[in-house]
Design a protein around this motif. Sequence first.
Motif, PDB file in Angstrom:
ATOM      1  N   ILE A  84      50.251  43.755  30.774  1.00 14.27           N
ATOM      2  CA  ILE A  84      50.261  42.312  30.675  1.00 14.27           C
ATOM      3  C   ILE A  84      49.056  41.855  31.029  1.00 14.27           C
ATOM      4  N   ALA A  85      48.239  42.334  31.576  1.00 18.23           N
ATOM      5  CA  ALA A  85      46.479  41.633  32.687  1.00 18.23           C
ATOM      6  C   ALA A  85      46.330  41.841  31.144  1.00 18.23           C
ATOM      7  N   ALA A  86      45.753  43.269  30.593  1.00 17.26           N
ATOM      8  CA  ALA A  86      44.844  43.638  30.065  1.00 17.26           C
ATOM      9  C   ALA A  86      44.821  42.736  28.295  1.00 17.26           C
ATOM     10  N   VAL A  87      46.639  42.315  28.294  1.00 17.33           N
ATOM     11  CA  VAL A  87      47.021  41.662  27.176  1.00 17.33           C
ATOM     12  C   VAL A  87      46.235  40.665  26.709  1.00 17.33           C
ATOM     13  N   TYR A  88      46.681  39.931  28.282  1.00 14.04           N
ATOM     14  CA  TYR A  88      46.429  38.470  28.797  1.00 14.04           C
ATOM     15  C   TYR A  88      44.431  38.611  28.403  1.00 14.04           C
ATOM     16  N   GLY A  89      44.050  39.222  29.449  1.00 13.29           N
ATOM     17  CA  GLY A  89      42.461  39.457  29.126  1.00 13.29           C
ATOM     18  C   GLY A  89      42.140  39.019  27.883  1.00 13.29           C
ATOM     19  N   ARG A  90      42.626  40.234  27.433  1.00 15.19           N
ATOM     20  CA  ARG A  90      41.772  39.924  25.587  1.00 15.19           C
ATOM     21  C   ARG A  90      42.333  38.837  24.450  1.00 15.19           C
ATOM     22  N   PHE A  91      43.475  38.877  25.133  1.00 18.53           N
ATOM     23  CA  PHE A  91      44.271  36.812  24.150  1.00 18.53           C
ATOM     24  C   PHE A  91      43.307  35.664  24.843  1.00 18.53           C
ATOM     25  N   ALA A  92      43.248  35.827  26.409  1.00 18.78           N
ATOM     26  CA  ALA A  92      42.185  35.208  26.409  1.00 18.78           C
ATOM     27  C   ALA A  92      41.208  34.960  26.037  1.00 18.78           C
ATOM     28  N   ASN A  93      40.570  36.078  25.915  1.00 15.65           N
ATOM     29  CA  ASN A  93      38.615  35.714  25.640  1.00 15.65           C
ATOM     30  C   ASN A  93      38.401  35.662  24.356  1.00 15.65           C
ATOM     31  N   ARG A  94      40.077  35.798  23.073  1.00 12.52           N
ATOM     32  CA  ARG A  94      39.360  35.909  21.982  1.00 12.52           C
ATOM     33  C   ARG A  94      39.790  34.166  21.469  1.00 12.52           C
ATOM     34  N   LYS A  95      41.443  33.682  22.049  1.00 12.44           N
ATOM     35  CA  LYS A  95      42.094  32.414  21.768  1.00 12.44           C
ATOM     36  C   LYS A  95      41.846  31.318  23.072  1.00 12.44           C
ATOM     37  N   LEU A  96      41.669  31.261  24.035  1.00  7.18           N
ATOM     38  CA  LEU A  96      41.538  30.309  25.540  1.00  7.18           C
ATOM     39  C   LEU A  96      39.866  30.111  25.359  1.00  7.18           C
ATOM     40  N   ASP A  97      38.850  31.320  25.733  1.00  4.34           N
ATOM     41  CA  ASP A  97      37.718  31.016  25.945  1.00  4.34           C
ATOM     42  C   ASP A  97      36.688  29.741  25.372  1.00  4.34           C
ATOM     43  N   PRO A  98      36.882  30.135  23.804  1.00  6.95           N
ATOM     44  CA  PRO A  98      36.356  29.740  23.310  1.00  6.95           C
ATOM     45  C   PRO A  98      36.899  28.083  23.334  1.00  6.95           C
ATOM     46  N   LEU A  99      37.811  28.085  23.145  1.00  6.72           N
ATOM     47  CA  LEU A  99      38.025  26.079  23.687  1.00  6.72           C
ATOM     48  C   LEU A  99      37.947  26.093  25.052  1.00  6.72           C
ATOM     49  N   ALA A 100      37.812  26.451  26.130  1.00  4.48           N
ATOM     50  CA  ALA A 100      38.221  26.182  27.447  1.00  4.48           C
ATOM     51  C   ALA A 100      36.089  25.769  27.288  1.00  4.48           C
ATOM     52  N   SER A 101      35.502  26.572  27.187  1.00  7.84           N
ATOM     53  CA  SER A 101      33.864  26.665  26.948  1.00  7.84           C
ATOM     54  C   SER A 101      33.422  25.732  26.033  1.00  7.84           C
ATOM     55  N   GLY A 102      33.922  24.669  24.883  1.00 11.34           N
ATOM     56  CA  GLY A 102      34.245  23.911  24.378  1.00 11.34           C
ATOM     57  C   GLY A 102      34.341  22.908  25.232  1.00 11.34           C
ATOM     58  N   LEU A 103      35.838  22.635  25.879  1.00 18.08           N
ATOM     59  CA  LEU A 103      35.948  21.694  26.564  1.00 18.08           C
ATOM     60  C   LEU A 103      35.070  21.361  28.044  1.00 18.08           C
ATOM     61  N   ASN A 104      34.800  22.456  28.014  1.00 15.45           N
ATOM     62  CA  ASN A 104      33.617  22.384  29.567  1.00 15.45           C
ATOM     63  C   ASN A 104      32.585  20.832  29.043  1.00 15.45           C
ATOM     64  N   ALA A 105      31.535  21.809  27.432  1.00 11.38           N
ATOM     65  CA  ALA A 105      30.356  21.864  27.371  1.00 11.38           C
ATOM     66  C   ALA A 105      30.871  20.050  27.170  1.00 11.38           C
ATOM     67  N   LYS A 106      31.850  19.994  26.221  1.00 13.53           N
ATOM     68  CA  LYS A 106      32.414  18.573  26.258  1.00 13.53           C
ATOM     69  C   LYS A 106      32.621  17.421  27.893  1.00 13.53           C
ATOM     70  N   TYR A 107      33.001  18.344  28.290  1.00 10.15           N
ATOM     71  CA  TYR A 107      33.338  17.311  29.965  1.00 10.15           C
ATOM     72  C   TYR A 107      31.902  17.542  30.828  1.00 10.15           C
ATOM     73  N   LYS A 108      30.806  18.278  30.370  1.00  5.82           N
ATOM     74  CA  LYS A 108      30.049  17.939  31.549  1.00  5.82           C
ATOM     75  C   LYS A 108      28.740  16.941  30.146  1.00  5.82           C
ATOM     76  N   ARG A 109      28.675  16.653  28.881  1.00  5.31           N
ATOM     77  CA  ARG A 109      27.991  15.525  28.032  1.00  5.31           C
ATOM     78  C   ARG A 109      28.763  14.352  27.961  1.00  5.31           C
ATOM     79  N   GLU A 110      30.173  14.427  28.666  1.00  2.48           N
ATOM     80  CA  GLU A 110      30.948  12.599  29.277  1.00  2.48           C
ATOM     81  C   GLU A 110      29.997  12.794  30.499  1.00  2.48           C
ATOM     82  N   ARG A 111      29.997  13.409  32.026  1.00  2.00           N
ATOM     83  CA  ARG A 111      29.472  13.327  32.449  1.00  2.00           C
ATOM     84  C   ARG A 111      28.487  12.859  33.106  1.00  2.00           C
ATOM     85  N   ARG A 112      27.010  12.950  31.709  1.00  2.00           N
ATOM     86  CA  ARG A 112      25.762  12.676  32.107  1.00  2.00           C
ATOM     87  C   ARG A 112      26.052  11.060  31.455  1.00  2.00           C
ATOM     88  N   ARG A 113      26.835  10.479  30.331  1.00  2.00           N
ATOM     89  CA  ARG A 113      26.870   9.200  30.218  1.00  2.00           C
ATOM     90  C   ARG A 113      26.531   7.948  31.207  1.00  2.00           C
TER      91      ARG A 113
END
Length: 113
Positions: A84-113
């Motif tokens: 389950i941990a391996a399946v989750y890691g693969r799932f997170a890398n493919r489906k969650l991390d790209p979204l989270a990275s985009g949201l993190n970048a958005k947060y950093k941009r918003e903080r600079r305003r």
Amino acid sequence: MDEEMVRERDARAYEAVHEAADFTKLKTRYKNFVVPWTIAFMAWYLAYVACCNWARGFMDHQVVGHINVALIFGLLQFVSTFVIAAVYGRFANRKLDPLASGLNAKYKRERRR
């Protein structure tokens, strides 16, 4: 900047991320993965416990030498955890991390305003 201004800026940045469609998609994807796998694991674990308590004859059945069904089920509990941990890691890398990275970048941009 004084502390109050920093808090307000951070709160605005968080609100912007929280209201983003990607944030909702991230939460939904996470929940859609975690809830079924948690239910499956808990069912598997409770089946193991129930068999140990109420199906002792089945669990005592010798498979090979001194290895019985209970030992195999116990070892499979560890195996299923790692799977389950391996399946989750693969799932997170493919489906969650790209979204989270985009949201993190958005947060950093918003903080600079």
